[in-house]
Each structure stands twice: as structure tokens, then as C-alpha cells.
Design an enzyme around this catalytic site. Structure first.
Site, PDB file in Angstrom:
ATOM      1  N   CYS A   2       0.830  -1.205   0.000  1.00  0.00           N
ATOM      2  CA  CYS A   2       0.000   0.000   0.000  1.00  0.00           C
ATOM      3  C   CYS A   2       0.869   1.262   0.000  1.00  0.00           C
ATOM      4  O   CYS A   2       1.863   1.333   0.719  1.00  0.00           O
ATOM      5  CB  CYS A   2      -0.890   0.031   1.220  1.00  0.00           C
ATOM      6  SG  CYS A   2      -1.929  -1.418   1.356  1.00  0.00           S
ATOM      7  N   ARG A  27       4.634   0.114  -6.512  1.00  0.00           N
ATOM      8  CA  ARG A  27       4.646  -0.694  -5.290  1.00  0.00           C
ATOM      9  C   ARG A  27       3.705  -1.892  -5.386  1.00  0.00           C
ATOM     10  O   ARG A  27       3.789  -2.800  -4.579  1.00  0.00           O
ATOM     11  CB  ARG A  27       4.218   0.172  -4.092  1.00  0.00           C
ATOM     12  CG  ARG A  27       5.216   1.230  -3.740  1.00  0.00           C
ATOM     13  CD  ARG A  27       4.634   2.200  -2.728  1.00  0.00           C
ATOM     14  NE  ARG A  27       4.491   1.618  -1.413  1.00  0.00           N
ATOM     15  CZ  ARG A  27       5.328   1.810  -0.409  1.00  0.00           C
ATOM     16  NH1 ARG A  27       6.374   2.584  -0.576  1.00  0.00           N
ATOM     17  NH2 ARG A  27       5.115   1.265   0.767  1.00  0.00           N
ATOM     18  N   TRP A  74      -3.079  -2.695  -1.634  1.00  0.00           N
ATOM     19  CA  TRP A  74      -2.732  -4.077  -1.996  1.00  0.00           C
ATOM     20  C   TRP A  74      -3.495  -4.936  -1.010  1.00  0.00           C
ATOM     21  O   TRP A  74      -3.208  -4.942   0.182  1.00  0.00           O
ATOM     22  CB  TRP A  74      -1.227  -4.278  -1.883  1.00  0.00           C
ATOM     23  CG  TRP A  74      -0.760  -5.606  -2.390  1.00  0.00           C
ATOM     24  CD1 TRP A  74      -0.460  -5.922  -3.681  1.00  0.00           C
ATOM     25  CD2 TRP A  74      -0.535  -6.789  -1.621  1.00  0.00           C
ATOM     26  NE1 TRP A  74      -0.065  -7.237  -3.758  1.00  0.00           N
ATOM     27  CE2 TRP A  74      -0.099  -7.798  -2.513  1.00  0.00           C
ATOM     28  CE3 TRP A  74      -0.656  -7.111  -0.269  1.00  0.00           C
ATOM     29  CZ2 TRP A  74       0.208  -9.089  -2.099  1.00  0.00           C
ATOM     30  CZ3 TRP A  74      -0.351  -8.395   0.144  1.00  0.00           C
ATOM     31  CH2 TRP A  74       0.080  -9.367  -0.778  1.00  0.00           C
ATOM     32  N   ASN A  98      -1.326   1.512   5.773  1.00  0.00           N
ATOM     33  CA  ASN A  98      -0.486   0.455   5.214  1.00  0.00           C
ATOM     34  C   ASN A  98      -0.063  -0.425   6.387  1.00  0.00           C
ATOM     35  O   ASN A  98       0.408   0.086   7.397  1.00  0.00           O
ATOM     36  CB  ASN A  98       0.752   1.069   4.546  1.00  0.00           C
ATOM     37  CG  ASN A  98       1.720   0.005   4.043  1.00  0.00           C
ATOM     38  OD1 ASN A  98       1.336  -1.152   3.841  1.00  0.00           O
ATOM     39  ND2 ASN A  98       2.971   0.394   3.848  1.00  0.00           N
ATOM     40  N   GLY A  99      -0.271  -1.724   6.266  1.00  0.00           N
ATOM     41  CA  GLY A  99       0.079  -2.630   7.360  1.00  0.00           C
ATOM     42  C   GLY A  99      -1.084  -3.566   7.656  1.00  0.00           C
ATOM     43  O   GLY A  99      -1.999  -3.701   6.844  1.00  0.00           O
ATOM     44  N   GLU A 482      16.560 -18.107  -9.402  1.00  0.00           N
ATOM     45  CA  GLU A 482      16.192 -16.722  -9.708  1.00  0.00           C
ATOM     46  C   GLU A 482      15.555 -16.627 -11.104  1.00  0.00           C
ATOM     47  O   GLU A 482      14.574 -15.909 -11.303  1.00  0.00           O
ATOM     48  CB  GLU A 482      17.434 -15.818  -9.581  1.00  0.00           C
ATOM     49  CG  GLU A 482      17.325 -14.413 -10.154  1.00  0.00           C
ATOM     50  CD  GLU A 482      16.245 -13.550  -9.513  1.00  0.00           C
ATOM     51  OE1 GLU A 482      15.602 -13.969  -8.552  1.00  0.00           O
ATOM     52  OE2 GLU A 482      16.027 -12.436 -10.035  1.00  0.00           O
ATOM     53  N   LYS A 486      11.833 -15.170 -11.812  1.00  0.00           N
ATOM     54  CA  LYS A 486      11.559 -14.076 -12.749  1.00  0.00           C
ATOM     55  C   LYS A 486      10.481 -14.484 -13.740  1.00  0.00           C
ATOM     56  O   LYS A 486       9.545 -13.741 -14.010  1.00  0.00           O
ATOM     57  CB  LYS A 486      12.800 -13.704 -13.549  1.00  0.00           C
ATOM     58  CG  LYS A 486      13.838 -12.764 -13.104  1.00  0.00           C
ATOM     59  CD  LYS A 486      13.509 -11.395 -12.662  1.00  0.00           C
ATOM     60  CE  LYS A 486      12.854 -11.324 -11.318  1.00  0.00           C
ATOM     61  NZ  LYS A 486      13.719 -11.029 -10.199  1.00  0.00           N
ATOM     62  N   GLU A 489       6.944 -14.829 -12.034  1.00  0.00           N
ATOM     63  CA  GLU A 489       6.267 -13.634 -11.538  1.00  0.00           C
ATOM     64  C   GLU A 489       5.761 -12.717 -12.650  1.00  0.00           C
ATOM     65  O   GLU A 489       4.742 -12.058 -12.463  1.00  0.00           O
ATOM     66  CB  GLU A 489       7.102 -12.870 -10.512  1.00  0.00           C
ATOM     67  CG  GLU A 489       8.383 -12.275 -10.993  1.00  0.00           C
ATOM     68  CD  GLU A 489       9.191 -11.635  -9.867  1.00  0.00           C
ATOM     69  OE1 GLU A 489       8.618 -11.247  -8.840  1.00  0.00           O
ATOM     70  OE2 GLU A 489      10.414 -11.507 -10.031  1.00  0.00           O
ATOM     71  N   HIS A 505      16.541 -37.281  -8.378  1.00  0.00           N
ATOM     72  CA  HIS A 505      15.945 -37.583  -7.076  1.00  0.00           C
ATOM     73  C   HIS A 505      14.478 -37.177  -7.022  1.00  0.00           C
ATOM     74  O   HIS A 505      13.925 -37.036  -5.939  1.00  0.00           O
ATOM     75  CB  HIS A 505      16.741 -36.890  -5.965  1.00  0.00           C
ATOM     76  CG  HIS A 505      18.163 -37.342  -5.932  1.00  0.00           C
ATOM     77  ND1 HIS A 505      18.544 -38.562  -5.427  1.00  0.00           N
ATOM     78  CD2 HIS A 505      19.287 -36.770  -6.424  1.00  0.00           C
ATOM     79  CE1 HIS A 505      19.848 -38.712  -5.572  1.00  0.00           C
ATOM     80  NE2 HIS A 505      20.320 -37.632  -6.181  1.00  0.00           N
ATOM     81  N   LYS A 605       5.885  -4.280  -4.742  1.00  0.00           N
ATOM     82  CA  LYS A 605       7.323  -4.024  -4.835  1.00  0.00           C
ATOM     83  C   LYS A 605       7.985  -4.043  -3.461  1.00  0.00           C
ATOM     84  O   LYS A 605       9.078  -4.545  -3.290  1.00  0.00           O
ATOM     85  CB  LYS A 605       7.539  -2.664  -5.508  1.00  0.00           C
ATOM     86  CG  LYS A 605       8.989  -2.303  -5.725  1.00  0.00           C
ATOM     87  CD  LYS A 605       9.609  -3.141  -6.814  1.00  0.00           C
ATOM     88  CE  LYS A 605      11.082  -2.877  -6.989  1.00  0.00           C
ATOM     89  NZ  LYS A 605      11.744  -3.996  -7.675  1.00  0.00           N
TER      90      LYS A 605
HETATM   91  C1  F6R Z   1      11.287 -10.546  -7.246  1.00  0.00           C
HETATM   92  C2  F6R Z   1      11.332  -9.524  -6.213  1.00  0.00           C
HETATM   93  C3  F6R Z   1      11.080  -9.938  -4.806  1.00  0.00           C
HETATM   94  C4  F6R Z   1      11.990  -9.158  -3.851  1.00  0.00           C
HETATM   95  C5  F6R Z   1      11.629  -9.489  -2.395  1.00  0.00           C
HETATM   96  C6  F6R Z   1      12.546  -8.786  -1.410  1.00  0.00           C
HETATM   97  O1  F6R Z   1      11.586 -10.024  -8.500  1.00  0.00           O
HETATM   98  O2  F6R Z   1      11.546  -8.382  -6.481  1.00  0.00           O
HETATM   99  O3  F6R Z   1      11.230 -11.308  -4.635  1.00  0.00           O
HETATM  100  O4  F6R Z   1      13.307  -9.487  -4.119  1.00  0.00           O
HETATM  101  O5  F6R Z   1      10.316  -9.114  -2.145  1.00  0.00           O
HETATM  102  O6  F6R Z   1      12.444  -7.402  -1.532  1.00  0.00           O
HETATM  103  P1  F6R Z   1      13.564  -6.454  -0.976  1.00  0.00           P
HETATM  104  O7  F6R Z   1      14.793  -6.720  -1.760  1.00  0.00           O
HETATM  105  O8  F6R Z   1      13.032  -5.085  -1.174  1.00  0.00           O
HETATM  106  O9  F6R Z   1      13.753  -6.814   0.474  1.00  0.00           O
END
Ligand code: F6R
Length: 610
Positions: A2, A27, A74, A98-99, A482, A486, A489, A505, A605
Site C-alpha cells: 500500500c 509498489r 494491496w 499500510n500494514g 532466480e 523471474k 512472476e 531424485h 514491490k
Molecule cells: C522478485 C522480487 C522480490 C523481492 C523481495 C525482497 O523479482 O523483487 O522477490 O526481491 O520481495 O524485496 P527487498 O529486496 O526489497 O527486500
């Protein structure tokens, strides 16, 4: 998550509230709203989906007021609907939050018994209703805010307005960040400094439990016991990397292409200004010596966690330090036993991730040295850690992390090299050789980017798949994780990463001619083993994409594969080169599937709730 903006203005605020909500889109959100005190009293407009919907709603039915709050929601409690969107209003009180108010159910039933009604399924509405109830019991607005805050468990950043005080706004924070902006004859509240950056660069970061009262000309800050406190006014640097897309169709692509520069900028901060050797920044003076450190712990979430998983190999192989990585949400509740003389690194782009911050606090209580590797210097994690090792990736707007990841890798690599030198596991000569490789990262990443066209073409192999698997060995195992993250998501294709050696396995049961497998396998000492695994997959008709260097691609000749040739490079810096390929594969696949690359569904974000 949020986003919050509040303005006590000297001109009508709606346009600025709306513009800020657009800036906060990155965000992640699913509804948005604005409230203002107009000549009719408290009024609000809310809508589900993109800010453009709220804009259309405001065009049809404008709001004119000099004090206002705005919010991108959010959803946590209650679906994304107009009814559940913020601001919430009860009587003559409007709030944004927010929270998560964890004791909302108990408060709700208490207030219901007292005759108050609720309109939404949210946890947030109790904040508005409780403050309203306290007003009705005879408290003044300020007293009502102070009294209400003591009743909430959980996390909050709040913006609060009262119809009876059209030139006043209240803010409060616990768990979730909130910033006060001091303007010229105006005051602001923002969920981060970026929100209010166009209006002022003078900010106060509220501390845990703080709340504030703002008028156009003044601000007062109180601590959790309602005592007036002084908090430092900081001048935030304006980021030179502007938060617009330039000529790129998406922020994510722009940020992928920024990597040669963002890595160079980060490394520059880790290069001695006179001798040109790699070193930790001067203002990051460690009050410990890596030679006496018994263990390194690295705690983080998501992509940042995968950066630490790569670095785990570096700390162990280069510096010989026992190293453990952890997902912050698990670490914080596991009551981990931590070795004496250990250090803990907290890696986070935003510096606000709730679980990572809680893990940091746990380590501090245990008396462990804490190091923050963060992209936002003024974030909570940076402010609370003993030492900050900054990444200088600039603002990352695309929800999928790209340039922050490679900047994190760069800082962790330099730290591991520094640790190796301090511990004597690296000689001066070896350090110099490694430093030369590090100096090549930017140009190798640039070379990788020049293969974008070929990378895009290989995405045809996976863009129609329902499941894609990524495999790698050594440092390329976390890279495979990773790469899979990517892809899932932003393209919404189910993707999983595995260690190539684990294939037999279990995961091999999933291989069919419809499950593409991406092998990340440059020609290192594990290459031949990876190729054996590749053959096993090919024998089961799994369509294979091998990402390797020239020699690796040539040697795999004969195996029924699609190949993607990446630039030759020293093994030490291969994770940077191969990250670019994985990022671009996810990006182009998502574009081919027509998804919302920069704001993928359900994702936020900055994950400020647990
Ligand atoms: C994936 C992504 C998330 C962040 C995770 C941690 O592309 O961006 O998995 O890496 O939410 O966020 P930070 O780095 O802000 O602690």
C-alpha cells in the site's frame, strides 16, 4: 505494498494526490482512492484497478479541497473492491493505512457491541471507527489519535484527517514506514521519500511508535508515550536516475539495460579513490575484522535471497567462512542459534521488507553484528543496521527485481573478496587477479545485452509452455532459482529451479516433451556433469535450452538442444553475465504472452507486511 500520500496544502490537492498515486503504482496495488475536506465536508472517490479508473472517476466527479489523503491498496483483508478501498471514513474521520491491524477482529466486536457499524471486510476500518468512537466519547482529535494508537497490535503507517480540522493531518507509524515531508508553507506524508520527492527533499523519517500532527506551517512529533520528540530533518538526495521509462516500453527493460551503469556505479563506491583497488566504502567502517569472524549469516527474501545464495558460494570458497543463508520469514520465528563472533548481512532492495527488518532486530537482540546491503540508504533496514553497504542501482520501479539483484551480487562479491584478503585465504596476487575480473563485469554485461535479439528468439521455446524448469550447478543453481522466479512472476508460467544433481531424485518424473528445461551451464569444472543431466532430459524428450559460452555450446553439439551463447568470461563473474540472459528470457516471454510486465498481478514491490 500500500502506498500513502497526504498533503496539507496551500492550493487544491487532488491533482497532486493523483500524480503521487501514479508514482506509487510501482509498489503494486489493486485499488486506489483519495479523500479531501471540501466545502461539503469529508468526501472521497475510490475505484478498483488502475489509477486511470480513479482519474476517470475524479474527472466525472471532482474533489476540491486543500487537505487530502490518497492510497493505493494491496488487498490483505477483503477482496479488491471499491467498498474495501481506502480511504475509510467513519463519521467525521478519514484514514489511509499500510500494514495489518492484527487485533482488528476483537476491536471490531467491541465497537459493534457499542453500536458502531462497519461497511467493509478490511482490518483497517477499525482504525477509523475506533477514532470516531473516541471523538464521540468527548476526546479532542489529537487525544483520540493518541488513545487509539495504543489499542492497535500489528503494523501500521496511517494518514488521518478530521472534518472538524480542515488544515490539519495526523500520521503514525509502527512496523510500516512513514515519512513527513516539510514543504514551503505545506506539509506532506508519504509511504516513502520517493512519493513526496517532487514536492520537497526535506524529510523526517518517523521512528517506531512515532505519530505526528501536521499543519501547513508546522509539525509536531510524539513518541509512543505521547511525549513530544525532536526527530532529525534530513535532506534526501534527488536520484539522478529519473523514475520514467525513457524510450523503453517497460521499466523492467530499462532497468535490465541500465545494469552496466548501475553495476559500475556500485563498484565505484567500492573502489579506493586513490589506489583504485577494491575496498569497502570509507563510511562503512567495520568495527570488526573478518579474520576473527566465525560465521556469516545472510538473511533476505525473494530475489535478494537468491543473491545471497550465490554469495554463499563466494564466502565459503573465497574466504573460507562457514556461511548460512536464510529466508527472513523463516529465520525470524525459528529462534536460530547464532555462533559467537558471527556477522549477519541483511540484503534488501527496498530496505523495508517486514520480515528482513524483523530478522535484523532479532540478530541485534542476540548481540550479532548487523550489516545492511540495501538500495535505499534512508530505509528502515539501513537505519537500524550497524553498518550499511549500499547498492547504487538507483530507483527500481519494475516490480521484478533486476538491476538491484546484480548490484547486490556486486557488493556481496566485493565483501567476500575483502573477507578473503583479511583472512589470508586470498593472496594479494589472487586478490588483484579477481579484482581485474570484477572490473570487467560492466563490459561483459553490456556484451550480454547485445545478444538481446537472439535471447528473444529462444523464448519461442517456452512462451507457450505451462511448466518450465531451470537447472544449474554451483553458483548457477541459485541463478536457476532466480531465473524461474523471474519467469513465474511476470509471465505467470509455472517455473521451478532445481540443482541439476537433484534431477534424478524426483524432478525428472515431471519431464515430458511439453516441459522446456533451461540449463545454465557455462564451461566451469561442473560443465560435464551438467551436460550428462542435459542428456538425461533430452532422452526423455524434454525440449532443452542450453545457456553456455562458446566452448560449452560447441561441446554440447549433438545433443538435441536449442542453445544460447553468452560471452566468454572468468567464472567468478559468470553470475552477472548469465543473470542478464535469464532476465531477458522472462521479460520477452512475458511480453509475448501479453502480461503486465511492470505491475504483475498480485505482486507488490515493497513487502511491508509479513
Ligand atoms: C522478485 C522480487 C522480490 C523481492 C523481495 C525482497 O523479482 O523483487 O522477490 O526481491 O520481495 O524485496 P527487498 O529486496 O526489497 O527486500
Amino acid at each position: 505494498m500500500c502506498g500513502i500520500i497526504g498533503i496539507v496544502g496551500m492550493a487544491p490537492v487532488t491533482a497532486r494526490l493523483l500524480a503521487t498515486l501514479k508514482r506509487l503504482e510501482y509498489r503494486g496495488y489493486d485499488s486506489a482512492g483519495i479523500a479531501s475536506i471540501t466545502e461539503n465536508g469529508l468526501e472521497r472517490r475510490r475505484s478498483v484497478g488502475k489509477i486511470a479508473n480513479l482519474e476517470a472517476c475524479l474527472n466525472d466527479d471532482p474533489l476540491v479541497g486543500f487537505t487530502g489523503i490518497g492510497h493505493t491498496r494491496w488487498a490483505t483483508h477483503g477482496e479488491a473492491s471499491e467498498r474495501n478501498a481506502h480511504p475509510h471514513i467513519s463519521g467525521k474521520v478519514a484514514i489511509v493505512h499500510n500494514g495489518i491491524i492484527e487485533n482488528y477482529a476483537a476491536l471490531k466486536s467491541e465497537l459493534r457491541e457499542a453500536g458502531f457499524e462497519f461497511q467493509t471486510e478490511t482490518d483497517t476500518e477499525v482504525v477509523a471507527v475506533l477514532i470516531d468512537s473516541l471523538l464521540q466519547s468527548g476526546l479532542e482529535a489529537k487525544e483520540a489519535v493518541g488513545a487509539a494508537l495504543k489499542r492497535f497490535h500489528g503494523a501500521y503507517a496511517l494518514g488521518i484527517m478530521f472534518e472538524s480540522q480542515p488544515d490539519v493531518m495526523y500520521g503514525a507509524r509502527k512496523g510500516s514506514p512513514l515519512v513527513v515531508g516539510i514543504g514551503n508553507g505545506e506539509m506532506f506524508l508519504g509511504s516513502d521519500a520517493l512519493a513526496i520527492a517532487p514536492y520537497t527533499n526535506k524529510v523526517i523519517y518517523l521512528e517506531e511508535g512515532d505519530w505526528c500532527r501536521l499543519t501547513r506551517e508546522s509539525y509536531e512529533v510524539f513518541d509512543s508515550e505521547d511525549k513530544p520528540v525532536m526527530r532529525k530533518v534530513q535532506t534526501v538526495e534527488t536520484e539522478e536516475d529519473s523514475a520514467d521509462k525513457g524510450n523503453y516500453p517497460h521499466y523492467m527493460l530499462k532497468e535490465i539495460y541500465e545494469q552496466p551503469r548501475s553495476i559500475a556505479k556500485t563498484l565505484q563506491a567500492y573502489t579506493h579513490p586513490v589506489h583504485g583497488t577494491l575496498s569497502l566504502p570509507k563510511d562503512a567502517t567495520l568495527d570488526f575484522d573478518f579474520s576473527t569472524v566465525s560465521n556469516v549469516y545472510m538473511i533476505s527474501c525473494g530475489t535478494a535471497h537468491y543473491a545471497t545464495r550465490v554469495a554463499e558460494y563466494w564466502f565459503e570458497q573465497i574466504a573460507g567462512i562457514p556461511c548460512k543463508t536464510d529466508i527472513a520469514s523463516e529465520f525470524r520465528y525459528r529462534q536460530p542459534a547464532l555462533a559467537k563472533n558471527s556477522v549477519a548481512l541483511f540484503v534488501s532492495q527496498s530496505g523495508e521488507t517486514a520480515d528482513t527488518l524483523a530478522a535484523l532486530r532479532y540478530c541485534k537482540v542476540q548481540g550479532i553484528k548487523t550489516i545492511a546491503v540495501v538500495n535505499v540508504r534512508t530505509s528502515s533496514i539501513a537505519r537500524e543496521a550497524d553498518v550499511v553497504l549500499p547498492t547504487l542501482a538507483g530507483p527500481e520501479i519494475g516490480v521484478a527485481s533486476t538491476k538491484a539483484f546484480t548490484a547486490q551480487l556486486a557488493v556481496l562479491l566485493v565483501t567476500a573478496l575483502h573477507a578473503g584478503l583479511s583472512r589470508g585465504t586470498l593472496s594479494e596476487d589472487e586478490f588483484e587477479t579477481h579484482s581485474k575480473s570484477v572490473a570487467e563485469i560492466g563490459s561483459k554485461v553490456d556484451e550480454s545485452l547485445s545478444r538481446d535479439g537472439v535471447i528473444r528468439a529462444v523464448c519461442e521455446l517456452i512462451c507457450d509452455a505451462d511448466d518450465v524448469f531451470y537447472l544449474g550447478r554451483g553458483v548457477h543453481y541459485p541463478l536457476a532459482l532466480e531465473g524461474a522466479l523471474k519467469l513465474k512472476e511476470i509471465s505467470y508460467i509455472h517455473a521451478e529451479g532445481f540443482a541439476s544433481g537433484e534431477l534424478k531424485h524426483g524432478p525428472i518424473a515431471l519431464i515430458t516433451d511439453k516441459t522446456p528445461i533451461v540449463f545454465v551451464a557455462p564451461t566451469d569444472e561442473l560443465y560435464e556433469k551438467s551436460i550428462s543431466n542435459l542428456q538425461e532430459v533430452a532422452a526423455r524428450k524434454g525440449p532443452v535450452l542450453l545457456i553456455s559460452d562458446r566452448k560449452g555450446v560447441e561441446e554440447a553439439g549433438g545433443a538435441p538442444t536449442t542453445t544460447l551463447e553468452m560471452p566468454d568470461c572468468d567464472q567468478l563473474i559468470a553470475p552477472f553475465v548469465y543473470s542478464v540472459a535469464l532476465q531477458l528470457i522472462a521479460y520477452h516471454t512475458a511480453v509475448m504472452r501479453g502480461t503486465d510486465v511492470d505491475q504483475p498481478r498480485n505482486l507488490a514491490k515493497s513487502v511491508t507486511v509479513e
